[in-house]
Enzyme design. Structure first.
Site, PDB file in Angstrom:
ATOM      1  N   ILE A  68       0.871  -1.166   0.000  1.00 51.64           N
ATOM      2  CA  ILE A  68       0.000   0.000   0.000  1.00 51.64           C
ATOM      3  C   ILE A  68       0.916   1.226   0.000  1.00 51.64           C
ATOM      4  O   ILE A  68       1.924   1.243   0.690  1.00 51.64           O
ATOM      5  CB  ILE A  68      -0.931  -0.001   1.248  1.00 51.64           C
ATOM      6  CG1 ILE A  68      -1.907   1.176   1.229  1.00 51.64           C
ATOM      7  CG2 ILE A  68      -0.157  -0.016   2.553  1.00 51.64           C
ATOM      8  CD1 ILE A  68      -2.991   1.108   2.341  1.00 51.64           C
ATOM      9  N   SER A  69       0.615   2.226  -0.809  1.00 52.95           N
ATOM     10  CA  SER A  69       1.456   3.419  -0.880  1.00 52.95           C
ATOM     11  C   SER A  69       1.452   4.140   0.465  1.00 52.95           C
ATOM     12  O   SER A  69       0.453   4.142   1.174  1.00 52.95           O
ATOM     13  CB  SER A  69       0.935   4.382  -1.940  1.00 52.95           C
ATOM     14  OG  SER A  69       0.951   3.783  -3.206  1.00 52.95           O
ATOM     15  N   GLN A  70       2.576   4.777   0.804  1.00 52.50           N
ATOM     16  CA  GLN A  70       2.626   5.482   2.080  1.00 52.50           C
ATOM     17  C   GLN A  70       1.702   6.696   2.028  1.00 52.50           C
ATOM     18  O   GLN A  70       1.489   7.280   0.963  1.00 52.50           O
ATOM     19  CB  GLN A  70       4.057   5.853   2.439  1.00 52.50           C
ATOM     20  CG  GLN A  70       4.649   6.914   1.582  1.00 52.50           C
ATOM     21  CD  GLN A  70       6.126   7.116   1.882  1.00 52.50           C
ATOM     22  OE1 GLN A  70       6.966   6.818   1.051  1.00 52.50           O
ATOM     23  NE2 GLN A  70       6.425   7.616   3.064  1.00 52.50           N
TER      24      GLN A  70
END
Ligand code: SAH
Length: 220
Positions: A68-70
């Protein structure tokens, strides 16, 4: 949604507040983006075992070897895409767990999102249904080809890094539209903003970033 978030309860609300405070300190200004990220339950997008870490400013595993993207990357890209306005139709490449799609869904009319890993598409489709998010359409396929059928798009957001801006995405960008894409090799990528105005393309480097590579072709 209420039932699923109950286990983490107030903790997640407080940690979400802290996440948003951090995003503001990191320079995120668009109040709409901050508000959506303050209310959207990010912990429902990662595996239950990792839920308590969902609000840390890191990329976490979401299965199938992806992350999951930060939060900062999601906020920064969304802010750059919106540019103070409200794009109607947005194409996302690299759906993953659907967190970025859900943020976009609250801020634009329609989101079309392409993901190359079939397993992620299935799980994310169920998740978005559970969350009653209805203006996101998912497609299992190769994002290098975009999603021509629904284009052109007012905004295109790419969550994996190609080594060059994919030609099909430029073709599907509407006049007045904005494309946000990390370009480069692992470890050294530039986040680019490409905009089309009166038929002419302009390119700007926003900052250096680190995304998973964009991989050609679709898989199960
Ligand atoms: N948007 C996600 C981040 C996903 S990470 C979030 O909100 O967290 C990047 C995703 O891009 C991965 O799921 C990966 O499978 C996908 N991806 C990589 N190459 C792709 C391609 N050619 N087409 C579509 N998706 C791709």
């Amino acid at each position: 949604m209420m039932r699923e978030s109950a286990g983490i309860g107030m903790t997640s609300q407080r940690t979400r507040e802290r996440m948003v405070t951090r995003l503001m300190e990191q320079g995120i200004r668009d109040l709409r983006v901050l508000e959506v990220m303050r209310t959207l339950p990010r912990h429902l997008f990662v595996d239950e075992a990792l839920a308590t870490r969902a609000y840390e400013d890191t990329a976490l595993p979401i299965g199938s070897g992806q992350t999951i993207s930060q939060p900062y990357a999601v906020a920064r890209m969304t802010e750059a895409l919106l540019n103070g306005g409200r794009p109607r139709k947005v194409l996302e490449v690299g759906t993953g767990c659907g967190y970025q799609s859900a943020v976009l869904a609250a801020l634009v009319d329609e989101v079309f999102s392409v993901e190359r890993i079939g397993d992620l598409v299935r799980r994310t489709r169920e998740r978005l249904q559970r969350l009653q998010i209805r203006n996101v359409r998912l497609r299992h396929g190769d994002g290098y080809a975009g999603w021509a059928e629904h284009g052109p798009y007012d905004g295109i957001l790419v969550a994996a890094a190609p080594t060059q801006v994919p030609a099909a995405l430029l073709e599907q960008l509407a006049d007045g539209g904005r494309l946000i894409v990390p370009v480069g090799n692992r470890g050294s990528q530039q986040l680019l903003l490409v905009s089309r105005s009166n038929g002419e393309l302009k390119q700007e480097v926003l900052e250096m970033v680190s995304f998973v590579p964009m991989v050609p072709g679709a898989s199960q």
